[in-house]
Scaffold this active site. Structure first.
Site, PDB file in Angstrom:
ATOM      1  N   GLN A 115      11.229 -16.353  23.995  1.00 12.39           N
ATOM      2  CA  GLN A 115       9.831 -17.151  23.408  1.00 12.39           C
ATOM      3  C   GLN A 115      10.156 -16.993  21.979  1.00 12.39           C
ATOM      4  O   GLN A 115      10.254 -15.857  21.485  1.00 12.39           O
ATOM      5  CB  GLN A 115       8.548 -16.583  23.697  1.00 12.39           C
ATOM      6  CG  GLN A 115       8.325 -16.752  25.359  1.00 12.39           C
ATOM      7  CD  GLN A 115       8.014 -18.296  25.783  1.00 12.39           C
ATOM      8  OE1 GLN A 115       8.167 -19.145  24.912  1.00 12.39           O
ATOM      9  NE2 GLN A 115       7.634 -18.385  27.119  1.00 12.39           N
ATOM     10  N   CYS A 150      12.396 -33.774   6.590  1.00 12.34           N
ATOM     11  CA  CYS A 150      12.257 -33.247   7.845  1.00 12.34           C
ATOM     12  C   CYS A 150      10.766 -33.571   8.397  1.00 12.34           C
ATOM     13  O   CYS A 150       9.699 -33.460   7.682  1.00 12.34           O
ATOM     14  CB  CYS A 150      12.358 -31.753   7.818  1.00 12.34           C
ATOM     15  SG  CYS A 150      12.208 -30.949   9.419  1.00 12.34           S
ATOM     16  N   CYS A 184       4.681 -25.119  29.411  1.00 14.01           N
ATOM     17  CA  CYS A 184       4.939 -25.395  27.900  1.00 14.01           C
ATOM     18  C   CYS A 184       4.698 -27.327  27.937  1.00 14.01           C
ATOM     19  O   CYS A 184       5.035 -27.733  26.783  1.00 14.01           O
ATOM     20  CB  CYS A 184       6.112 -25.149  27.417  1.00 14.01           C
ATOM     21  SG  CYS A 184       7.694 -25.724  28.097  1.00 14.01           S
TER      22      CYS A 184
END
Length: 394
Positions: free
Chosen positions: A212, A11, A353
């Site tokens: 969030q 990953c 963001c």
């Protein structure tokens, strides 16, 4: 932070994994300053807000792979096969502890993981959210309605295994495309709402509403916005892209001493309107409002509507004294940025963001100057972060 999955090449989602955390945070603030300083050379920069390096994700979106007898929870590899990440270090410990029971439930229910290359199977994702008190919401994202009886049948066993499990749903996502969930949601438990305490406010999270992922940083973000709003003390506020109402409800009334200078108790009079496209999120915001502000007057003073933020603003005949915007990563876009430039109030709080799209929007709003800014590290181990800014008419 060290991660065996990253080290083994299984990953690479956390692109900054292994970098010293102070270095990560310093580079994020440096990037934000480089992008935003042209719009406010004299702006005040508050100290960045650091996160825990690990265990910070309160919402895990796990791809289900493998087989019925040996399911995997994690991501897909380049061939579309499941890669198991059930011990991922950035996920909250309470969610990690629930994974063994959830994996066993998949097997007990006979839910065949969806095979992306072959386009067959049933269970596509598990979406697990943990509230600050430890309660869990689990959403099984499946291809067809045929999976619902199996999930329902295994539910008593799963609730015994996970006493903290409060909300369980089956989301139906029949299409073969790279989106996380479908439109149809079956609530399988008596409870359909996850109470979610942030600061002194209890948000109410319904299955398809956004929350969030880093609760501690979200708390700091909402508190910062509330401090700026209370200092400016506007009589009216719009919260565009309001989600479940985090900004709106934090800013709905003044904090601190609830008396005027003569010592006379004062009533909260700030009018707040939240605008959000998701009806599920609006319903969540209204539930939290009704719990915190139960009087009919407050329900008129604090309102939420399901609408597109840009369309709402363009059609409005009045303008509030302050606007809060918290758009997705793409930013406001030319129409909403143009509306703020032409008709917007004196002050805007812009929470972003994506500092690059924020900079593009500020370039389209030359009537505003950056006065204050703060980086909040919502996503350690990655290049992403949140930056909150206070803009003022030049």
């Amino acid at each position: 932070m060290q991660c065996d999955y990253f080290d083994a090449g299984l990953c690479r989602s956390c692109t900054l994994m292994g970098r010293p955390y102070p270095e990560q945070l310093a580079e994020k603030e440096a990037l934000a300053r480089r992008l935003l300083t042209p719009f406010g050379p004299d702006a005040q920069w508050f100290a960045p807000v650091a996160s825990d390096e690990s265990g910070f994700r309160a919402k895990a979106k796990m791809v289900v792979g493998g087989t019925v007898d040996a399911p995997t929870l994690g991501i897909l590899d380049g061939a579309g096969r499941g890669v198991d990440l059930r011990r991922c270090g950035i996920i909250a410990p309470g969610i990690l502890a629930a994974f063994p029971a959830l994996i066993a439930a998949i097997t007990r229910a006979g839910l065949e993981p969806y095979d992306v290359p072959a386009r067959r199977g049933e269970l596509k994702h598990l979406i697990v959210t943990e509230a600050p008190g430890g309660a869990l919401m689990v959403r099984f994202v499946a291809r067809t309605e045929g999976s619902v009886p199996g999930i329902h049948a295994v539910l008593p066993w799963l609730q015994d295994a996970l006493p903290q499990l409060l909300v369980v749903t089956a989301n139906i996502h029949p299409e073969h495309k790279a989106v996380l969930e479908g439109e149809v949601e079956h609530v399988l438990t008596g409870e359909s709402v996850l109470p979610f305490a942030v600061n002194d406010l209890e948000l109410r999270v319904r299955p398809q509403s956004f929350v969030q992922t880093n609760t501690a940083i979200a708390a700091a973000l909402y508190a910062q916005a509330r401090d700026w709003v209370d200092e400016l003390d506007p009589r009216s506020v719009w919260d565009l892209y309001c989600g479940v109402g985090g900004f709106a409800l934090h800013c709905a009334s003044p904090t601190g001493d609830a008396t005027d200078r003569a010592g006379v108790p004062r009533r909260a009079t700030r009018a707040v309107l939240g605008v959000e496209t998701s009806p599920d999120a609006v319903a969540s915001a209204e539930l939290a409002r009704d719990a915190r502000y139960p009087s009919p007057d407050d329900r008129q003073r604090i309102r939420f509507i399901a609408a597109d933020a840009t369309a709402f603003a363009l059609a409005a005949t009045t303008v509030p004294e302050l606007v809060i915007v918290n758009p997705p990563r793409r930013g406001l876009g030319s129409e909403l940025a143009g509306w703020l430039q032409e008709r917007g109030p004196r002050h805007v709080i812009y929470s972003s963001c994506n500092a690059e799209s924020l900079a593009r929007d500020l370039a389209a709003m030359p009537g505003y100057r950056l006065r204050r800014a703060r980086v909040l590290d919502m996503f350690p181990q990655s290049t992403h972060f949140e930056v909150i800014t206070l803009l003022e008419r030049a």
